[in-house]
Design a protein around this motif. Sequence first.
Motif, PDB file in Angstrom:
ATOM      1  N   GLU A  14       0.844  -1.189   0.000  1.00 36.23           N
ATOM      2  CA  GLU A  14       0.000   0.000   0.000  1.00 36.23           C
ATOM      3  C   GLU A  14       0.878   1.237   0.000  1.00 36.23           C
ATOM      4  OE1 GLU A  14      -3.012   1.969   3.162  1.00 36.23           O
ATOM      5  OE2 GLU A  14      -3.412  -0.131   2.641  1.00 36.23           O
ATOM      6  N   GLY A  15       0.426   2.257  -0.724  1.00 35.84           N
ATOM      7  CA  GLY A  15       1.147   3.519  -0.762  1.00 35.84           C
ATOM      8  C   GLY A  15       0.179   4.687  -0.756  1.00 35.84           C
ATOM      9  N   THR A  16       0.681   5.831  -0.328  1.00 34.53           N
ATOM     10  CA  THR A  16      -0.104   7.060  -0.311  1.00 34.53           C
ATOM     11  C   THR A  16       0.465   8.005  -1.353  1.00 34.53           C
ATOM     12  OG1 THR A  16      -0.473   6.778   2.071  1.00 34.53           O
ATOM     13  CG2 THR A  16      -0.950   8.951   1.132  1.00 34.53           C
ATOM     14  N   LEU A  17      -0.384   8.443  -2.259  1.00 32.52           N
ATOM     15  CA  LEU A  17       0.038   9.380  -3.304  1.00 32.52           C
ATOM     16  C   LEU A  17       0.080  10.802  -2.766  1.00 32.52           C
ATOM     17  CD1 LEU A  17      -1.974   7.990  -6.343  1.00 32.52           C
ATOM     18  CD2 LEU A  17       0.352   7.426  -5.622  1.00 32.52           C
ATOM     19  N   ALA A  18       0.657  11.706  -3.548  1.00 32.67           N
ATOM     20  CA  ALA A  18       0.791  13.103  -3.133  1.00 32.67           C
ATOM     21  C   ALA A  18      -0.554  13.752  -2.834  1.00 32.67           C
ATOM     22  CB  ALA A  18       1.531  13.899  -4.209  1.00 32.67           C
ATOM     23  N   ASP A  19      -1.626  13.290  -3.498  1.00 34.11           N
ATOM     24  CA  ASP A  19      -2.951  13.871  -3.253  1.00 34.11           C
ATOM     25  C   ASP A  19      -3.651  13.259  -2.042  1.00 34.11           C
ATOM     26  OD1 ASP A  19      -3.816  11.370  -4.107  1.00 34.11           O
ATOM     27  OD2 ASP A  19      -4.859  12.115  -5.883  1.00 34.11           O
ATOM     28  N   GLY A  20      -2.951  12.352  -1.337  1.00 35.52           N
ATOM     29  CA  GLY A  20      -3.506  11.733  -0.139  1.00 35.52           C
ATOM     30  C   GLY A  20      -4.264  10.438  -0.390  1.00 35.52           C
ATOM     31  N   SER A  21      -4.480  10.083  -1.649  1.00 32.67           N
ATOM     32  CA  SER A  21      -5.213   8.847  -1.937  1.00 32.67           C
ATOM     33  C   SER A  21      -4.325   7.628  -1.689  1.00 32.67           C
ATOM     34  CB  SER A  21      -5.735   8.855  -3.373  1.00 32.67           C
ATOM     35  OG  SER A  21      -4.675   8.930  -4.300  1.00 32.67           O
ATOM     36  N   GLU A  22      -4.967   6.531  -1.291  1.00 29.91           N
ATOM     37  CA  GLU A  22      -4.271   5.274  -1.024  1.00 29.91           C
ATOM     38  C   GLU A  22      -4.375   4.378  -2.249  1.00 29.91           C
ATOM     39  OE1 GLU A  22      -2.711   4.436   1.940  1.00 29.91           O
ATOM     40  OE2 GLU A  22      -3.169   6.415   2.753  1.00 29.91           O
ATOM     41  N   ASN A  28       8.295  -0.506  -7.860  1.00 34.47           N
ATOM     42  CA  ASN A  28       6.838  -0.415  -7.788  1.00 34.47           C
ATOM     43  C   ASN A  28       6.291  -0.114  -9.171  1.00 34.47           C
ATOM     44  OD1 ASN A  28       7.599  -0.401  -5.092  1.00 34.47           O
ATOM     45  ND2 ASN A  28       5.952   0.951  -4.485  1.00 34.47           N
ATOM     46  N   ALA A  29       5.236  -0.830  -9.548  1.00 32.72           N
ATOM     47  CA  ALA A  29       4.598  -0.595 -10.842  1.00 32.72           C
ATOM     48  C   ALA A  29       3.716   0.641 -10.755  1.00 32.72           C
ATOM     49  CB  ALA A  29       3.766  -1.803 -11.248  1.00 32.72           C
TER      50      ALA A  29
END
Length: 133
Positions: free
Chosen positions: A62-70, A92-93
Amino acid sequence: MAVLIHGVVDQNCEATVRLVVGNADTERQVVDAIIDTGFTGFLTLPHSVLSTLNLKPYSREEGTLADGSEVIFDVYSGFVIWDGAFRRIDINASDATPLAGMSLLYGYRVQFDTIEGGEVKIQAFHELNQNLQ
């Protein structure tokens, strides 16, 4: 003698570095990656590059993008030529522009001139210490 990894600041004011990535066999590909200090992993690559290199995912994270979405990323094991040597890393793809993250840069000093065409220099700390002696 100190080895420097060089890159360039592009027209979008992004510090980039050209990397050779590959698999354990002979497949290699050159990619330009944006240095992303907000990305804690090693490297992201598009599915098309991962497929060309015949890499297979071995896990998901799991990762968190710059916009806060998971998001959930497929994780691949591959190689990069880094500091003059082959180095096994997690990739990571992501179908966005390739990103070079902080895990790849760990133990290195990164300097860049923030103008279009500016120079990016990456050098290992142990090499910096040898130069100071």
